[in-house]
Scaffold this active site. Structure first.
Site, PDB file in Angstrom:
ATOM      1  N   ARG A 140     -17.586  -3.835   9.862  1.00 30.14           N
ATOM      2  CA  ARG A 140     -16.193  -3.472  10.122  1.00 30.14           C
ATOM      3  C   ARG A 140     -16.134  -2.092  10.761  1.00 30.14           C
ATOM      4  NH1 ARG A 140     -12.497  -4.522   4.862  1.00 30.14           N
ATOM      5  NH2 ARG A 140     -11.517  -2.655   5.711  1.00 30.14           N
TER       6      ARG A 140
ATOM      7  N   ARG B  53     -21.918  -2.624   1.603  1.00 27.65           N
ATOM      8  CA  ARG B  53     -21.193  -3.717   2.249  1.00 27.65           C
ATOM      9  C   ARG B  53     -21.593  -3.806   3.726  1.00 27.65           C
ATOM     10  NH1 ARG B  53     -14.840  -4.077   1.195  1.00 27.65           N
ATOM     11  NH2 ARG B  53     -14.455  -2.702   2.943  1.00 27.65           N
TER      12      ARG B  53
ATOM     13  N   ARG C 148       0.817  -1.216   0.000  1.00 30.64           N
ATOM     14  CA  ARG C 148       0.000   0.000   0.000  1.00 30.64           C
ATOM     15  C   ARG C 148       0.850   1.266   0.000  1.00 30.64           C
ATOM     16  NH1 ARG C 148      -4.773  -2.578   2.431  1.00 30.64           N
ATOM     17  NH2 ARG C 148      -6.520  -1.150   2.528  1.00 30.64           N
TER      18      ARG C 148
ATOM     19  N   ARG D 132      -9.577   6.532   4.658  1.00 35.82           N
ATOM     20  CA  ARG D 132      -8.973   5.410   3.915  1.00 35.82           C
ATOM     21  C   ARG D 132      -8.748   5.805   2.455  1.00 35.82           C
ATOM     22  NH1 ARG D 132     -13.255   1.014   5.059  1.00 35.82           N
ATOM     23  NH2 ARG D 132     -12.023  -0.356   3.752  1.00 35.82           N
TER      24      ARG D 132
HETATM   25  P1  AMP Z   1      -8.415  -3.660   4.013  1.00 35.58           P
HETATM   26  O1  AMP Z   1      -9.152  -4.812   4.605  1.00 35.58           O
HETATM   27  O2  AMP Z   1      -7.431  -4.064   2.967  1.00 35.58           O
HETATM   28  O3  AMP Z   1      -9.323  -2.547   3.577  1.00 35.58           O
HETATM   29  O4  AMP Z   1      -7.519  -3.057   5.210  1.00 35.58           O
HETATM   30  C1  AMP Z   1      -8.104  -2.543   6.385  1.00 35.58           C
HETATM   31  C2  AMP Z   1      -7.115  -1.675   7.113  1.00 35.58           C
HETATM   32  O5  AMP Z   1      -5.974  -2.438   7.511  1.00 35.58           O
HETATM   33  C3  AMP Z   1      -6.543  -0.515   6.313  1.00 35.58           C
HETATM   34  O6  AMP Z   1      -7.390   0.615   6.297  1.00 35.58           O
HETATM   35  C4  AMP Z   1      -5.246  -0.242   7.078  1.00 35.58           C
HETATM   36  O7  AMP Z   1      -5.494   0.421   8.293  1.00 35.58           O
HETATM   37  C5  AMP Z   1      -4.782  -1.636   7.429  1.00 35.58           C
HETATM   38  N1  AMP Z   1      -3.951  -2.222   6.359  1.00 35.58           N
HETATM   39  C6  AMP Z   1      -4.243  -3.294   5.565  1.00 35.58           C
HETATM   40  N2  AMP Z   1      -3.253  -3.542   4.710  1.00 35.58           N
HETATM   41  C7  AMP Z   1      -2.292  -2.604   4.956  1.00 35.58           C
HETATM   42  C8  AMP Z   1      -1.029  -2.318   4.374  1.00 35.58           C
HETATM   43  N3  AMP Z   1      -0.533  -3.033   3.357  1.00 35.58           N
HETATM   44  N4  AMP Z   1      -0.323  -1.260   4.886  1.00 35.58           N
HETATM   45  C9  AMP Z   1      -0.787  -0.531   5.904  1.00 35.58           C
HETATM   46  N5  AMP Z   1      -1.998  -0.730   6.485  1.00 35.58           N
HETATM   47  C10 AMP Z   1      -2.733  -1.763   6.026  1.00 35.58           C
END
Ligand code: AMP
Length: 193
Positions: free
Chosen positions: A139, A127, A88, A150
């Site tokens: 969530r 969602r 990311r 985000r």
């Molecule tokens: P997601 O389920 O991919 O939307 O991730 C949920 C949250 O987890 C994100 O908003 C970040 O806070 C954290 N997160 C997930 N993947 C990463 C990553 N590669 N780098 C930093 N934070 C992450």
């Protein structure tokens, strides 16, 4: 097959990588899922990540890089994997490149799902409603305020990752606004090309 899925929150990375996981029989490695599991289990990583995740920020690079480095060493990832939500940041992308070089592995493709900002909020609200209908908990970061953050994190820190991979000739952009089956078909076509 080793793939990376890029795209803003709510773009459908999870849905599409689950489909590819079934098709290719390789694991979908979602750092978001792994971090949520760590939060639930109350591990040191989870304790560190919870407040950041709830606010829609990014967990420190070294934390997620460590998680992924360990995970891709597991036997089920030997033949390939789909990275969903990682890297990311450009730092994470560089760290991934180093990890793969050390393991004598390379990425086959990086798929970017392109979706405009506007429909994303509606998708996230959807969602949340679907989760409720299934009797699941929403969530903590699927609310308008955290979602805005985000999306900001995505534009500021993750969009440059697309440029990083485009520069290496590895990026395949797919229209993520189309119906789910059409997006899957476009991904398969991009992978075949
Ligand atoms: P997601 O389920 O991919 O939307 O991730 C949920 C949250 O987890 C994100 O908003 C970040 O806070 C954290 N997160 C997930 N993947 C990463 C990553 N590669 N780098 C930093 N934070 C992450």
């Amino acid at each position: 097959m080793r793939l990376v899925f890029l795209g803003p929150p709510g773009a459908g990375k999870g849905t599409q990588s689950t489909r590819l996981q079934q098709k290719f029989n390789i694991p979908q490695l979602s750092t978001g899922d792994m971090l949520r599991a760590a939060v639930k289990a109350g591990t040191p990583v989870g304790l560190k990540a919870k407040a950041i995740m709830d606010a829609g920020g990014l967990v420190p690079d070294e934390v997620v890089v460590g998680i992924i480095a360990d995970r891709i060493d597991e036997p089920d990832a030997k033949e390939g994997f789909i990275l969903d939500g990682f890297p990311r940041t450009v730092k994470q992308a560089e760290a991934l490149a180093d990890i793969l070089i050390k393991k004598n592995m390379k990425l086959d493709a990086v798929i970017e799902l392109k979706v405009d900002d506007k429909p994303l909020l509606a998708r996230i609200e959807n969602r949340a409603q679907e989760c409720l209908a299934r009797g699941e908990t929403i969530r903590a970061d699927d609310n308008p305020e955290a979602f805005k953050k985000r999306l900001e994190s995505y534009h500021a820190q993750t969009a440059p990752v697309s440029a990083f991979y485009a520069g290496k000739g590895a990026l395949k952009a797919v229209d993520g606004m189309a119906p789910i089956d059409d997006v899957s078909a476009a991904i398969e076509k991009a992978l075949a090309s």
